[in-house]
Write a protein that holds these residues in place. Structure first.
Motif, PDB file in Angstrom:
ATOM      1  N   HIS A  58      -5.792   9.451  -2.775  1.00  0.00           N
ATOM      2  CA  HIS A  58      -5.654   8.125  -3.373  1.00  0.00           C
ATOM      3  C   HIS A  58      -6.214   8.158  -4.796  1.00  0.00           C
ATOM      4  CE1 HIS A  58      -9.843   7.943  -1.941  1.00  0.00           C
ATOM      5  NE2 HIS A  58     -10.036   7.037  -2.884  1.00  0.00           N
ATOM      6  N   PRO A  76      -0.765   5.808  -5.415  1.00  0.00           N
ATOM      7  CA  PRO A  76      -1.313   6.133  -4.091  1.00  0.00           C
ATOM      8  C   PRO A  76      -2.665   5.455  -3.879  1.00  0.00           C
ATOM      9  CG  PRO A  76      -0.448   8.103  -5.150  1.00  0.00           C
ATOM     10  CD  PRO A  76      -0.404   7.017  -6.172  1.00  0.00           C
ATOM     11  N   SER A  77      -2.773   4.721  -2.771  1.00  0.00           N
ATOM     12  CA  SER A  77      -3.955   3.881  -2.579  1.00  0.00           C
ATOM     13  C   SER A  77      -4.696   4.127  -1.281  1.00  0.00           C
ATOM     14  CB  SER A  77      -3.553   2.393  -2.638  1.00  0.00           C
ATOM     15  OG  SER A  77      -2.563   2.114  -1.656  1.00  0.00           O
ATOM     16  N   LEU A  78      -4.114   4.874  -0.340  1.00  0.00           N
ATOM     17  CA  LEU A  78      -4.747   5.073   0.967  1.00  0.00           C
ATOM     18  C   LEU A  78      -4.824   6.552   1.300  1.00  0.00           C
ATOM     19  CD1 LEU A  78      -2.964   2.288   3.085  1.00  0.00           C
ATOM     20  CD2 LEU A  78      -5.220   2.171   1.998  1.00  0.00           C
ATOM     21  N   GLU A  99       0.831  -1.202   0.000  1.00  0.00           N
ATOM     22  CA  GLU A  99       0.000   0.000   0.000  1.00  0.00           C
ATOM     23  C   GLU A  99       0.867   1.254   0.000  1.00  0.00           C
ATOM     24  OE1 GLU A  99      -3.108  -0.162  -0.460  1.00  0.00           O
ATOM     25  OE2 GLU A  99      -3.470  -2.286  -0.078  1.00  0.00           O
TER      26      GLU A  99
END
Length: 1100
Positions: A630, A624-626, A595
Motif C-alpha cells: 500500500h 494501492p491502499s490495502l 479501496e
C-alpha cells in the motif's frame, strides 16, 4: 505521453515574442551565461569547401562611421526574413571603383576545380534600381548575394539583419594537398549536387497556395492566370566584394535547407549588403579513407582495414557575430539546422561493411572505435550502441531462419555464433572466430571446399555466412524446460473509479475482440483476477457453462483456491472466457468500493503464474491502499524541488514492488502496467514492475471512455496481438580490447552482461555503453554480436543473431565523421533519465548541456588553429542536429522545468516509456511532426468539384503539384517547431507519435472548420472530437491522420482540437511542445545555440 490533463496548474500564455532572449535568463543555465563576446571576435579566414561559405562578420576596428547607403531593399512581408549586415569597417575605395577585384590565380600544381574555372569580367557597378548580373565562382556556381531585411516592422520578429547558416562540406579534390588513395571513393558530399527545392514558407503568399476558391472557401484569394500575385524572383548578385577581394560562393534560399533549415525565397539585395571582407584560401588537410572503395567483401577474406585517418572535413559552420551596439546574437533562426526529414539512418554503418546487420537492429553512437584510451578520453560523448533485436522488417527483408541438423556452429572459447566475418582456413577444415581469433574445427556435416580466395563454394546456400541478421533454430540443449506456451494474465481493478470511467467496459470489449488473434493458436493460456478491497478468482474450467467467482478477503495470507482451474487453455474454455468478458462490466456496475488491494492481488497473480511464466497485464485505477505494497499519498511537494531530496519523489516509495519485479523476472513473467486515474497513483512505484521485467507503462490520466476509448483499444490490441519473444535472454559480445560496462532500458541484469527479458517485442530497444579495456587497440576492426535466445509463440526455441563490424580509428575527426545522432540521443536520454533518479532535474539538464559543449569544443580545437574560425561556431556534419535534440531532451516531460511544469505521475510515466523506445520513435517524440494541411484540403476539394472547368483543374494542379493517381498527402513535408510556422489562415497537424493536435487558425475559412467539426465549429473545442463526417474534406483529413498512424502503429495518437488563442488549452497541447520557442523559462533554439557558442569559446 499518452493523454494529458488540459488544465495544468501554471502555464505561460504565449512564448516570448522573439526567439532571442537577453543574456539574463531564468533558465537553469542562466548562471553560465556571460556577456556576448561576438562583437569582439573576427573571422579572418573563412573556410573554403565544396559548399558555399559566407563572408566574415563585422570587425571591431572602426576608424570612422560607415557611409550611409542610398540603396534600399524592397520591402516584403508574410514570410521569415533573412539578411546580412554591413560591416563596421570599410577599406578605402580603389582607384577604379567600378571594377570588381579579381581573385588571385590558383596555384598551377593544384589543378582545376571540379567544375572548371570561369572568367570574371569587369561589370559596371549596379545602381540603386538595378539588379547586379550573375557571376560564377571558382566552383562553377553562381555567387548569390545574401538577402537583406526591410526596416523593422510588424511583419518580422527580428530587430537586426541575420547572417545565414553556412554549409561546410569537403573541399574539391583539386585543392587537397595530400595524395589520395586510388582505392578510396570520395565522400558523398564531395560531389556537387543540385540544391534541394525550397520548402514552403510558413505564411504562404497570396495567390500561390489558395487556388481559385473565392465563393467556395471565403478567405482564400481569387486567382486568375493573367493576374497571379508572385514573390519577386530571386536574382543573382554581382561578384561579392570581400574587402576588395574574392569570397567563396554563397548560396541563396535553398542553401539553409541543406542544413535541415527552413527558408523562403529571398528578394534582391542592396549593394551595401554585398560588400564583405576579403579572406584568403585556408590550408586544407587531406583525409584518407578508412575502407576500400570496392566495398565487396568475399567470404574468407577479412573486412576492410582502417588506415590512419586525416582530419575529417565534413562539418558545418554557423556565424554568430553580434551586431555592434545591439544585443542581437546575429543568428538567423530560419537557417539553423533542423531534422525536417526525420530520423535519417547513417549510411556509413552499412556502406563500410555491407554484411553488417541493418541499422534498425543495431546502431552505434559512432562507427569509429577509438584505438586508445587517450583518444577515447577526448571523445566527450558516450560510446555505445542501441539494440532493437526484434525490430519490424519491411516485406522482403525478413530475417532468414537456419536449422542446423547436428547443432549450431559456435566458437569454443567465446561462444560467438558463426557469422559473415569468420574466415575459413586449412582448405575449409577450420574457421577462425572474428571475436577472439580462435581456430575452431569445422564439423563434418558443415564442411565445404573453399576456392583460392578462401570463399566457400556453398556460400550462396548459407545465409549465416552472408547475412548480418539470422535466426537459428535452437536444439534441445538450449532448453532448461519445455518451451512455455503464450500466457496472458489479466489483473483488473474493479473499484468505483474503474467502473465510472468506462475503463472496465472498454477493456473487456477489447480483450474479447482480440481472442482470435492472440499468438500461440491452441497453446495459448489465459486467466483473470479482479480486485477492490477483496480479491476475486474465477474458475473457467471448460466443463462449466458460466465462470465461478471465488472471493478472498484475507489480505495478509493470500492463497490460491482451485489452482488447476484458474489458468485455462483458451481454445478449450473459449465460451466460458467470452461469457466472463461479456458479464464483467455489469457484474461490478453497482460497485461503490473505493479501496484497492493491489499488493495482495499481485501476490496472488504471482502464485498462479509462477509455474509457467507469461505476460501480466495490470489495469490500475486508484492508489494501492490495502495490504502489502500500500502506498501513501505523498504527491508532489514544491518545497523539496531544488534540494538534495528532490529525486526521492521520483523513486519507488516501497521496496515491495522492486522485490516483486525480481521474483517475476526469475519466473519469466513480464508486467505491463495500464494506469488510469485523475488523481495521484504513484506511477514511480508501480512502474518498477514494468522496468525490471522488460515491460511497458501505459498512462491514461483522467481516463474517460467517451474520449480515450480508441486509444486504449488500439494499444491494448497491439500489446495482445503483436509477435512476442517469451522467456528470453540477451547478450552483446564484442571484440578484444573493448567491453560493455553499463546497460540501460527495461530489463533485469542477471549477470554482468546477460539481460533477462521475460517478454520482448518489436517496440522495445536497449542501450549499452562501451569502454576500452586495453590502452591501445591493435586490431583494425571491432566486431559486435547481439544474441537473443527466446521461445517463439509457436513453441520453438530460437536464437536471433545480429552481427556488425566497425573500424578502429586513430583520429578524433573520424569518430565525429562516423557519429550517429539518433543513437547518440537515444543513449543520452537514457543516461539523463537515470540521473533524475539520483539528482535534481537541473543537474540532469546541465549534464546534457555540458556533454554537448565539451564535444563541440573538442571538435573546434581540431580546426581553430588551422583555419582560424574564431568568429564561427563549427560542428560536425554528422552531429549538426545534436544541439537541437539536446534542447528538445531538456524540454521533454521527464526533464522539463520543475514542480509546476509537469505532474509527477506524468513525468514518471514518460520516463518509463522513453527508456524503452526505439531510436526512430524517440526522435519523433523529441522533435515532432508539424504539417500544414488546409492547402491540400482546398486543392483536393477543388479538383473533385463538379463545378470547376477542366482548365481551372489544370491550373490548380499546376500551382499545387500532387500525384493524380494517389492524391496522398506528403506527411514528410514538415515545418520548424516554432510559432512563426503557424499562419493564422492555416490548419496544422502536430504529431509526436503519441497524440495529434489539430490547430485551427483564427482566419481559417469557416467552411473548412464547419466541414471538419460540423455544427460544433463555433463551440469550445475541448468538448468536440474529430470524426469522419459525410463530406469530402472530413474524409481527407481522416485519411491524413490514418497515414500517420500507419507509419508507426506502436501507439495510438489521440486527436485534440485547438483553436488559436484558446488558452490555456492551446498552450498546454501545442505551444509548450514547440521546442524552438522560449517556453516556461527555458531557452529557445537561437538562445540555446548562443549559449553553447559562448561556453565553447570559453576554453577553446
Amino acid at each position: 505521453m499518452g493523454t494529458e490533463n488540459p488544465n495544468p496548474r501554471n502555464y505561460p500564455l504565449r512564448p516570448a515574442a522573439t526567439p532571442f532572449a537577453s543574456p539574463q535568463s531564468s533558465t537553469p543555465f542562466a548562471s553560465q551565461q556571460s556577456s556576448m563576446p561576438f562583437a569582439s571576435q573576427r573571422s579572418s579566414t573563412p573556410f573554403l569547401s565544396s559548399g558555399p561559405v559566407v563572408g566574415s562578420e563585422a570587425p571591431v576596428f572602426r576608424p570612422g562611421p560607415p557611409a550611409a547607403s542610398n540603396f534600399q531593399a524592397p520591402p516584403f512581408s508574410g514570410r521569415p526574413l533573412v539578411g546580412t549586415e554591413a560591416p563596421a569597417f570599410r577599406p578605402p575605395p580603389s582607384s577604379r571603383p567600378s571594377e570588381v577585384v579579381r581573385p588571385p590565380p590558383p596555384p598551377s600544381s593544384g589543378g582545376p576545380p571540379t567544375s572548371g574555372f570561369q572568367s570574371f569580367p569587369n561589370p559596371p557597378m549596379p545602381s540603386a534600381g538595378q539588379v547586379p548580373p550573375p557571376h560564377i565562382s571558382l566552383t562553377g556556381r553562381p555567387v548569390i548575394a545574401p538577402p537583406t531585411r526591410p526596416p523593422p516592422g510588424p511583419a518580422s520578429i527580428f530587430s537586426q539583419p541575420q547572417p545565414p547558416l553556412v554549409s561546410m562540406g569537403s573541399p574539391p579534390q583539386s585543392l587537397k594537398t595530400g595524395q589520395p588513395n586510388p582505392n578510396i571513393p570520395p565522400p558523398a558530399d564531395q560531389h556537387f549536387s543540385a540544391p534541394r527545392p525550397s520548402s514552403q514558407p510558413s505564411s504562404p503568399p497570396t495567390g500561390t497556395s489558395y487556388a481559385a476558391g473565392r465563393g467556395i472557401y471565403p478567405g482564400y484569394a481569387n486567382m486568375q492566370p493573367n493576374s497571379v500575385s508572385q514573390d519577386p524572383p530571386m536574382q543573382p548578385a554581382s561578384f561579392q566584394l570581400q574587402q576588395g577581394g574574392y569570397g567563396p560562393p554563397l548560396q541563396s534560399a535553398s542553401f539553409p535547407l541543406q542544413q535541415g533549415g527552413y527558408a523562403p525565397r529571398a528578394p534582391p539585395t542592396s549593394l551595401l549588403a554585398q560588400q564583405r571582407g576579403y579572406a584568403p584560401i585556408p590550408p586544407v588537410s587531406t583525409p584518407s579513407g578508412i575502407y576500400p572503395g570496392n566495398q565487396f567483401q568475399q567470404h574468407g577474406i577479412a573486412p576492410p582495414v582502417a588506415a590512419q585517418q586525416g582530419l575529417a572535413e565534413d562539418f558545418s559552420s554557423l556565424s554568430l557575430g553580434s551586431i555592434p551596439g545591439s544585443f542581437d546574437a546575429g543568428l538567423d533562426i530560419t537557417a539553423l539546422p533542423r531534422p525536417l526529414d526525420g530520423d535519417v539512418e547513417p549510411k556509413s554503418f552499412s556502406d563500410m561493411y555491407q554484411m553488417n546487420c541493418k541499422s534498425r537492429f543495431l546502431r552505434l553512437t559512432t562507427s569509429g572505435i577509438p584505438n586508445s584510451q587517450s583518444l577515447a578520453s577526448r571523445w566527450h560523448l558516450p560510446i555505445g550502441t542501441v539494440v532493437c533485436p526484434l525490430a519490424e522488417t519491411p516485406p522482403g527483408e525478413e530475417v532468414p531462419i537456419v536449422n542446423f541438423a547436428t547443432g549450431i556452429i559456435r566458437c569454443r572459447r567465446c561462444r560467438t555464433y558463426v557469422n559473415p566475418y569468420v574466415t575459413f582456413t586449412d582448405n575449409g577444415r577450420k574457421w577462425r572466430c572474428n571475436i577472439c581469433s580462435l581456430l575452431n574445427d569445422v564439423p563434418s556435416d558443415y564442411f565445404a571446399q573453399v576456392d583460392a580466395s578462401g570463399r566457400r563454394v556453398d556460400l550462396d546456400q548459407r545465409p549465416e555466412l552472408i547475412k548480418g541478421s539470422v535466426e537459428f533454430i535452437a536444439p534441445a540443449e538450449y532448453m532448461v524446460r519445455p518451451p512455455m506456451p503464450p500466457l496472458y494474465f489479466f489483473l483488473i481493478d474493479v473499484s468505483i473509479s474503474a467502473v465510472k470511467s468506462g475503463m472496465l467496459e472498454v477493456m473487456a470489449q477489447t480483450i474479447r475482440s482480440c481472442l482470435d488473434n492472440l499468438p500461440g493458436s491452441t497453446r495459448t493460456q489465459i486467466c483473470f483476477i479482479t480486485y477492490d478491497s477483496t480479491i476475486h478468482f474465477y474458475n473457467m474450467k471448460s466443463s462449466l457453462p458460466q465462470p465461478q467467482m471465488m472471493v478472498i478477503s484475507d489480505l495478509d495470507d493470500v492463497f490460491v483456491p482451485l489452482p488447476d482451474d484458474l489458468l485455462v487453455n483458451l481454445s478449450e474454455s473459449r465460451s466460458v472466457v467470452e461469457a466472463f468478458l461479456d458479464s464483467l462490466p455489469s457484474m461490478f456496475q453497482e460497485n461503490m468500493n473505493v479501496e484497492s488491494a493491489f499488493g495482495p492481488a499481485l501476490k496472488a497473480a504471482f502464485l498462479v503464474m509462477s509455474q509457467l511464466g507469461g505476460k501480466l497485464l495490470i489495469f490500475q485505477n486508484t492508489l494501492p491502499s490495502l495490504g502489502a505494497g500500500h502506498l501513501k499519498l505523498r504527491g508532489d511537494d514544491i518545497r523539496i524541488y531544488g534540494t538534495d531530496k528532490e529525486h526521492t519523489i521520483r523513486l519507488p516509495e516501497d521496496s515491495f514492488y522492486k522485490q516483486m519485479a525480481a521474483d517475476f523476472t526469475k519466473y519469466q513473467i513480464a508486467v505491463n502496467v495500464y494506469a488510469f486515474s485523475d488523481k495521484y497513483t504513484d506511477i514511480a512505484s508501480l512502474g518498477t514492475l514494468a522496468k525490471y521485467t522488460g515491460g511497458q507503462v501505459y498512462y491514461y490520466p483522467n481516463f474517460q471512455a467517451s474520449i480515450h476509448k480508441d486509444k486504449l483499444k488500439h494499444e491494448l490490441s497491439r500489446d495482445l496481438t503483436r509477435e512476442t519473444a517469451w522467456e528470453a535472454v540477451m547478450r552483446i559480445r564484442c571484440g578484444k580490447g573493448v567491453r560493455f560496462t553499463s546497460y540501460h532500458g527495461n530489463f533485469m541484469l542477471r549477470s554482468t552482461d546477460l539481460l533477462a527479458l521475460p517478454a520482448v517485442d518489436c517496440d522495445k530497444a536497449y542501450a549499452a555503453q562501451l569502454s576500452l579495456e586495453e590502452t591501445l587497440l591493435t586490431t583494425p576492426t571491432v566486431y559486435f554480436q547481439v544474441a537473443l535466445l527466446y521461445t517463439s509463440s509457436s513453441g520453438e526455441r530460437r536464437i536471433r543473431v545480429h552481427t556488425a563490424a566497425a573500424p578502429v580509428v586513430a583520429d578524433l575527426g573520424e569518430m565525429y565523421r562516423l557519429a550517429d545522432t539518433g543513437a547518440m540521443i537515444s543513449l543520452l536520454s537514457r543516461l539523463a533519465i537515470e540521473k533524475t533518479l539520483s539528482s535534481k532535474l537541473e543537474e540532469a539538464r546541465n549534464a546534457i548541456q555540458h556533454r554537448i559543449v565539451k564535444a563541440l569544443r573538442e571538435y573546434r580545437n581540431l580546426y581553430a588553429v588551422q583555419h582560424r574560425l574564431s568568429g564561427r561556431m563549427i560542428y560536425p556534419e554528422s552531429l549538426k542536429f545534436l544541439p537541437l535534440y539536446g534542447l528538445a531532451l531538456c524540454k521533454s516531460l521527464p526533464l522539463r522545468g520543475g514542480y509546476s511544469d509537469v505532474q509527477l505521475d506524468e513525468r514518471s510515466a514518460a520516463a518509463y516509456t522513453m527508456m524503452a523506445l526505439p531510436v526512430k520513435s524517440l526522435l519523433e517524440l523529441l522533435y515532432p511532426n508539424l504539417v500544414r494541411v488546409d492547402e491540400y484540403l482546398v486543392k483536393v476539394s477543388l479538383l473533385h468539384s463538379c463545378f470547376l472547368c477542366w482548365s481551372m483543374i489544370w491550373y490548380v494542379s499546376y500551382l499545387l503539384p500532387m500525384s493524380p493517381q494517389t492524391e496522398e498527402f506528403d506527411i514528410k513535408k514538415r515545418l520548424p517547431l516554432t510559432v512563426e510556422s503557424l499562419d493564422t489562415r492555416g490548419l496544422y497537424i502536430f504529431d509526436d507519435g503519441f497524440r495529434f493536435v489539430v490547430w485551427f487558425g483564427k482566419a481559417l475559412s469557416p467552411d473548412i472548420t464547419k466541414n471538419l467539426v460540423g455544427e460544433y465549429f463555433a463551440t469550445d473545442f475541448s468538448k468536440v472530437s474529430l470524426s469522419q463526417r459525410d463530406n469530402y474534406l472530413s474524409r481527407k483529413i481522416m485519411e491524413i491522420l490514418n497515414q500517420y498512424r500507419k507509419s508507426d502503429p506502436s501507439y495510438f495518437q489521440l486527436c485534440h482540437l485547438v483553436r488559436q488563442g484558446d488558452q490555456p488549452r492551446e498552450g498546454f497541447f501545442l505551444l509548450t511542445s514547440l521546442v524552438e520557442d522560449q517556453t516556461g523559462g527555458a531557452n529557445g533554439y537561437a538562445d540555446w545555440m548562443s549559449l553553447l557558442y559562448r561556453q565553447v569559446q570559453q576554453n577553446a
